[in-house]
Design a protein around this motif. Structure first.
Motif, PDB file in Angstrom:
ATOM      1  N   LEU A 161       0.654  -1.740  -0.461  1.00 27.19           N
ATOM      2  CA  LEU A 161       0.258  -0.053   0.006  1.00 27.19           C
ATOM      3  C   LEU A 161       0.659   0.907  -0.045  1.00 27.19           C
ATOM      4  O   LEU A 161       0.384   1.978  -1.107  1.00 27.19           O
ATOM      5  CB  LEU A 161      -0.934   0.215   1.134  1.00 27.19           C
ATOM      6  CG  LEU A 161      -2.334  -1.064   1.721  1.00 27.19           C
ATOM      7  CD1 LEU A 161      -2.907  -0.870   2.519  1.00 27.19           C
ATOM      8  CD2 LEU A 161      -2.491  -0.974  -0.435  1.00 27.19           C
ATOM      9  N   VAL A 162       1.682   1.164   0.625  1.00 24.02           N
ATOM     10  CA  VAL A 162       2.370   2.452   0.818  1.00 24.02           C
ATOM     11  C   VAL A 162       3.577   2.735  -0.347  1.00 24.02           C
ATOM     12  O   VAL A 162       4.219   2.184  -0.439  1.00 24.02           O
ATOM     13  CB  VAL A 162       4.060   2.495   1.974  1.00 24.02           C
ATOM     14  CG1 VAL A 162       4.501   3.972   2.395  1.00 24.02           C
ATOM     15  CG2 VAL A 162       2.320   2.381   3.616  1.00 24.02           C
ATOM     16  N   PRO A 163       3.300   3.733  -1.544  1.00 25.77           N
ATOM     17  CA  PRO A 163       4.290   4.122  -2.644  1.00 25.77           C
ATOM     18  C   PRO A 163       5.191   4.676  -2.033  1.00 25.77           C
ATOM     19  O   PRO A 163       5.610   5.199  -0.825  1.00 25.77           O
ATOM     20  CB  PRO A 163       3.341   5.712  -2.965  1.00 25.77           C
ATOM     21  CG  PRO A 163       2.224   5.384  -2.333  1.00 25.77           C
ATOM     22  CD  PRO A 163       2.200   4.641  -0.781  1.00 25.77           C
ATOM     23  N   PRO A 164       6.161   4.228  -2.600  1.00 21.55           N
ATOM     24  CA  PRO A 164       8.235   4.862  -1.333  1.00 21.55           C
ATOM     25  C   PRO A 164       7.867   6.427  -1.350  1.00 21.55           C
ATOM     26  O   PRO A 164       8.793   6.402   0.030  1.00 21.55           O
ATOM     27  CB  PRO A 164       8.797   4.338  -3.573  1.00 21.55           C
ATOM     28  CG  PRO A 164       8.543   3.876  -3.737  1.00 21.55           C
ATOM     29  CD  PRO A 164       6.222   4.167  -3.830  1.00 21.55           C
ATOM     30  N   GLN A 165       7.314   7.321  -1.914  1.00 18.20           N
ATOM     31  CA  GLN A 165       8.269   8.493  -1.554  1.00 18.20           C
ATOM     32  C   GLN A 165       6.985   8.858   0.106  1.00 18.20           C
ATOM     33  O   GLN A 165       8.054   9.630   0.661  1.00 18.20           O
ATOM     34  CB  GLN A 165       7.200   9.565  -2.023  1.00 18.20           C
ATOM     35  CG  GLN A 165       5.844  10.034  -2.595  1.00 18.20           C
ATOM     36  CD  GLN A 165       5.148   8.858  -3.446  1.00 18.20           C
ATOM     37  OE1 GLN A 165       5.474   7.629  -3.620  1.00 18.20           O
ATOM     38  NE2 GLN A 165       4.224   9.094  -3.853  1.00 18.20           N
ATOM     39  N   TYR A 166       6.997   7.806   0.065  1.00 14.19           N
ATOM     40  CA  TYR A 166       5.853   8.070   1.606  1.00 14.19           C
ATOM     41  C   TYR A 166       6.449   7.194   3.339  1.00 14.19           C
ATOM     42  O   TYR A 166       5.806   7.555   4.396  1.00 14.19           O
ATOM     43  CB  TYR A 166       4.625   7.300   1.585  1.00 14.19           C
ATOM     44  CG  TYR A 166       4.109   8.724   0.907  1.00 14.19           C
ATOM     45  CD1 TYR A 166       3.172  10.052   1.586  1.00 14.19           C
ATOM     46  CD2 TYR A 166       3.122   8.702  -0.177  1.00 14.19           C
ATOM     47  CE1 TYR A 166       2.765  10.673   1.134  1.00 14.19           C
ATOM     48  CE2 TYR A 166       2.628   9.651  -1.156  1.00 14.19           C
ATOM     49  CZ  TYR A 166       2.292  11.126  -0.601  1.00 14.19           C
ATOM     50  OH  TYR A 166       1.213  11.622  -0.796  1.00 14.19           O
ATOM     51  N   LEU A 170       6.783   7.787   7.631  1.00 12.18           N
ATOM     52  CA  LEU A 170       5.842   6.888   8.326  1.00 12.18           C
ATOM     53  C   LEU A 170       6.078   6.324   8.899  1.00 12.18           C
ATOM     54  O   LEU A 170       5.978   6.507   9.960  1.00 12.18           O
ATOM     55  CB  LEU A 170       4.696   6.124   7.240  1.00 12.18           C
ATOM     56  CG  LEU A 170       3.692   6.915   6.326  1.00 12.18           C
ATOM     57  CD1 LEU A 170       2.943   5.556   5.798  1.00 12.18           C
ATOM     58  CD2 LEU A 170       2.301   6.972   7.439  1.00 12.18           C
ATOM     59  N   ARG A 171       7.298   6.108   8.673  1.00  9.31           N
ATOM     60  CA  ARG A 171       8.272   4.821   9.163  1.00  9.31           C
ATOM     61  C   ARG A 171       9.194   6.349  10.223  1.00  9.31           C
ATOM     62  O   ARG A 171       9.243   5.617  12.197  1.00  9.31           O
ATOM     63  CB  ARG A 171       9.351   4.337   8.711  1.00  9.31           C
ATOM     64  CG  ARG A 171       9.254   2.704   8.248  1.00  9.31           C
ATOM     65  CD  ARG A 171      10.276   2.338   7.671  1.00  9.31           C
ATOM     66  NE  ARG A 171       9.761   0.613   7.327  1.00  9.31           N
ATOM     67  CZ  ARG A 171      10.116   0.592   6.015  1.00  9.31           C
ATOM     68  NH1 ARG A 171      10.532   1.147   5.502  1.00  9.31           N
ATOM     69  NH2 ARG A 171       9.642  -0.175   5.713  1.00  9.31           N
ATOM     70  N   VAL A 175       4.312   4.770  15.640  1.00 11.12           N
ATOM     71  CA  VAL A 175       3.126   4.969  16.030  1.00 11.12           C
ATOM     72  C   VAL A 175       1.253   5.679  16.129  1.00 11.12           C
ATOM     73  O   VAL A 175       1.206   5.799  15.432  1.00 11.12           O
ATOM     74  CB  VAL A 175       2.625   4.094  17.347  1.00 11.12           C
ATOM     75  CG1 VAL A 175       1.436   3.516  17.601  1.00 11.12           C
ATOM     76  CG2 VAL A 175       3.527   2.668  17.479  1.00 11.12           C
ATOM     77  N   THR A 176       2.615   6.520  17.075  1.00  8.44           N
ATOM     78  CA  THR A 176       1.408   7.824  16.799  1.00  8.44           C
ATOM     79  C   THR A 176       2.117   9.129  15.873  1.00  8.44           C
ATOM     80  O   THR A 176       3.565   9.292  15.341  1.00  8.44           O
ATOM     81  CB  THR A 176       2.197   8.769  18.335  1.00  8.44           C
ATOM     82  OG1 THR A 176       1.779   8.162  19.622  1.00  8.44           O
ATOM     83  CG2 THR A 176       0.886  10.017  18.438  1.00  8.44           C
ATOM     84  N   GLY A 177       1.056   9.504  14.886  1.00 10.86           N
ATOM     85  CA  GLY A 177       0.508  10.464  13.468  1.00 10.86           C
ATOM     86  C   GLY A 177       0.975   9.530  12.161  1.00 10.86           C
ATOM     87  O   GLY A 177       1.381  10.042  11.156  1.00 10.86           O
ATOM     88  N   CYS A 224      -1.278   8.128   1.411  1.00  8.49           N
ATOM     89  CA  CYS A 224       0.304   7.266   2.029  1.00  8.49           C
ATOM     90  C   CYS A 224      -0.169   6.062   1.750  1.00  8.49           C
ATOM     91  O   CYS A 224       1.145   4.942   2.455  1.00  8.49           O
ATOM     92  CB  CYS A 224       0.806   8.319   3.277  1.00  8.49           C
ATOM     93  SG  CYS A 224      -0.691   7.677   4.512  1.00  8.49           S
ATOM     94  N   VAL A 225      -0.660   5.325   1.923  1.00  5.86           N
ATOM     95  CA  VAL A 225      -1.226   3.759   2.084  1.00  5.86           C
ATOM     96  C   VAL A 225      -2.050   3.882   0.539  1.00  5.86           C
ATOM     97  O   VAL A 225      -3.325   3.023   0.163  1.00  5.86           O
ATOM     98  CB  VAL A 225      -1.913   3.985   3.265  1.00  5.86           C
ATOM     99  CG1 VAL A 225      -1.492   3.788   4.573  1.00  5.86           C
ATOM    100  CG2 VAL A 225      -3.960   4.916   3.440  1.00  5.86           C
TER     101      VAL A 225
END
Length: 237
Positions: A161-166, A170-171, A175-177, A224-225
């Motif tokens: 789901l997560v595109p490379p640019q995100y 995200l990591r 967890v929060t945010g 982002c997903v």
């Protein structure tokens, strides 16, 4: 033009405003001329039976068919019982569905059947109003992944789901945010969601009428997903 007067407290939503935003979003999907996109991207305005609360359900295939007839061949291969029990869903995949809005609204008492996507990995997104933040929250679950690959797995989310640019951002959020996990608001089964703690700041930078609220919100949160609204829906007046 400032449209904040349409809301009790922009950008937060109360139950009635969220219900209206869901209904407008669903109608955009019904009225949009999506053509073949409607076979791989489905939207439903749903209600929780016990409370009557609205939410939006979105289904998307993870892998697009390589050939135009590949999905049709898969549907035909199912045959028999499924065709008889879910005839209304078959109508939704018909070639001329955009010309007839009636076939786009299945019986409201029937749950949508996703059986035609058997052996086709897909993701189900759901948009629920967060009871504390009073903002839409995006939940999502993976289904029918290849054998041996668990669906409830953060690595699978990043792969599918997560595109490379995100990925790095995200990591870094942790967890929060970022991507969180919790019991699903309806089924209580573990599911993933995008934590809404930063949504207020993102939405405050914009202004929109309530019939475009979820379009804008998905544009800010969904990418982002792997969730984007088809441009044909934005073109609906």
């Amino acid at each position: 033009m400032v449209h904040h007067g349409e809301y009790r407290q922009w950008p937060f939503l109360n139950e009635e405003e969220f219900d209206l935003a869901c209904a407008f979003f669903d109608q955009r999907y019904v009225r949009a001329h999506l053509g073949p996109t409607r076979q791989i991207f489905k939207i439903r305005h749903r209600r929780i039976a016990t409370t009557g609360s609205s939410y939006v359900e979105i289904l998307r295939l993870l892998q697009l068919p390589k050939e135009p007839d590949e999905l049709s061949a898969l549907l035909e291969g199912l045959g028999g019982d499924w065709v008889e029990s879910a005839g209304s869903e078959m109508q939704m995949d018909s070639k001329d569905e955009d010309a007839d809005q009636e076939v786009l609204r299945p019986d409201s008492n029937e749950l949508p059947s996703y059986t035609p996507y058997a052996q086709q990995p897909y993701v189900t997104y759901e948009v629920h109003l967060h009871p504390t933040y009073r903002l839409p929250t995006l939940w999502f679950t993976l289904h029918d992944l290849p054998a041996g690959e668990p669906a409830f797995d953060l690595d699978a989310v990043y792969r599918h789901l997560v595109p490379p640019q995100y990925k790095d951002n995200l990591r870094a959020l942790g967890v929060t945010g970022g991507i969180s996990a919790a019991p699903h608001p309806i089924t209580d089964v573990p599911a993933f969601f995008i934590h809404p703690c930063q949504t207020k700041e993102a939405m405050e930078q914009f202004d929109c009428v309530i019939d475009k609220y979820l379009m804008m919100w998905i544009g800010l949160v969904g990418g982002c997903v792997g969730l984007w609204v088809p441009p044909e829906m934005a073109a609906v007046p």
